[in-house]
Design a protein around this motif. Sequence first.
Motif, short mmCIF file in Angstrom:
data_model
loop_
_atom_site.label_atom_id
_atom_site.label_comp_id
_atom_site.label_asym_id
_atom_site.label_seq_id
_atom_site.Cartn_x
_atom_site.Cartn_y
_atom_site.Cartn_z
N ASP A 110 3.04 -21.24 -23.30
CA ASP A 110 3.75 -21.19 -24.35
C ASP A 110 3.23 -22.33 -25.53
O ASP A 110 3.47 -22.12 -26.79
N SER B 189 0.70 -20.29 -27.23
CA SER B 189 1.43 -19.14 -28.24
C SER B 189 2.08 -19.70 -29.35
O SER B 189 1.80 -19.33 -30.59
N GLN B 190 2.67 -20.94 -29.37
CA GLN B 190 3.14 -21.52 -30.53
C GLN B 190 2.11 -22.26 -31.39
O GLN B 190 2.50 -22.19 -32.40
N LYS C 111 0.64 -19.41 -33.36
CA LYS C 111 1.45 -18.76 -34.37
C LYS C 111 2.01 -19.71 -35.51
O LYS C 111 1.97 -19.30 -36.51
#
Length: 234
Positions: free
Chosen positions: A60, A63-64, A67
């Motif tokens: 996570d 991913s963050q 992004k």
Amino acid sequence: MSEEIPAAELSASSDPNRALKDIIAGTMGGIAQVLVGQPFDTTKVRLQSAKPGQFNGPLDVISQLIKNEGPLAFYKGTLTPLIGVGVVISIQFGVNEYMKRFFNEKNGGEGKMTSGQFFLAGSAGGFFNGLLAAPIEHIRIRLQTQTTGVKEFNGPLDVIKKLSGQGANGVRTIVRGMTPTLARESIGSGMYFLTFEALVKREMDTRGIARKDVESSKLCLFGGLAVQDLIGCC
């Protein structure tokens, strides 16, 4: 830790360029280590410094980060360890080699050291390495934990300038965490060099070969296994 381990590289101590070769090799290895390990370290630091519930795990975080900040965010704070790695590695390996020569002479100059002596030599190198590693890591972490929209520092020099500008408190802030870093580096480096030398000895004894005949691929493998032992220890 009384078992003797051959320290064949000590026989090459008469090479006038040996120290320079060790420094160059160590620096190149350190640079590669920083470049390969920085994304993993950034992920770890973000996870460790996150507020409860901010991330569901390392994936996570990745991913963050991609992004919200882009792939290059994995390399925030890389400049400081890249600049400092040559000095840090030089100190660590230089002290380690000096201590190995010291113990070798103490043992009669036969090119052998006990396991305990390898640990102490590595620990000494790690201790002096930690004196520089602590502030370097602190500066790196300050930059790694900056997220989009929250930019307190513009780079490593800005971190040093703003922290040191606090006077005596600033100096203490820069070296904050020195004690646990010294403990980590001393124990970790001792275990690393001890494990590496023990694995090399096992390969030599099993195959009945000299140290110079151990393949480079095996030495790389032993170095990797020694790092895993270091991580497990610390």
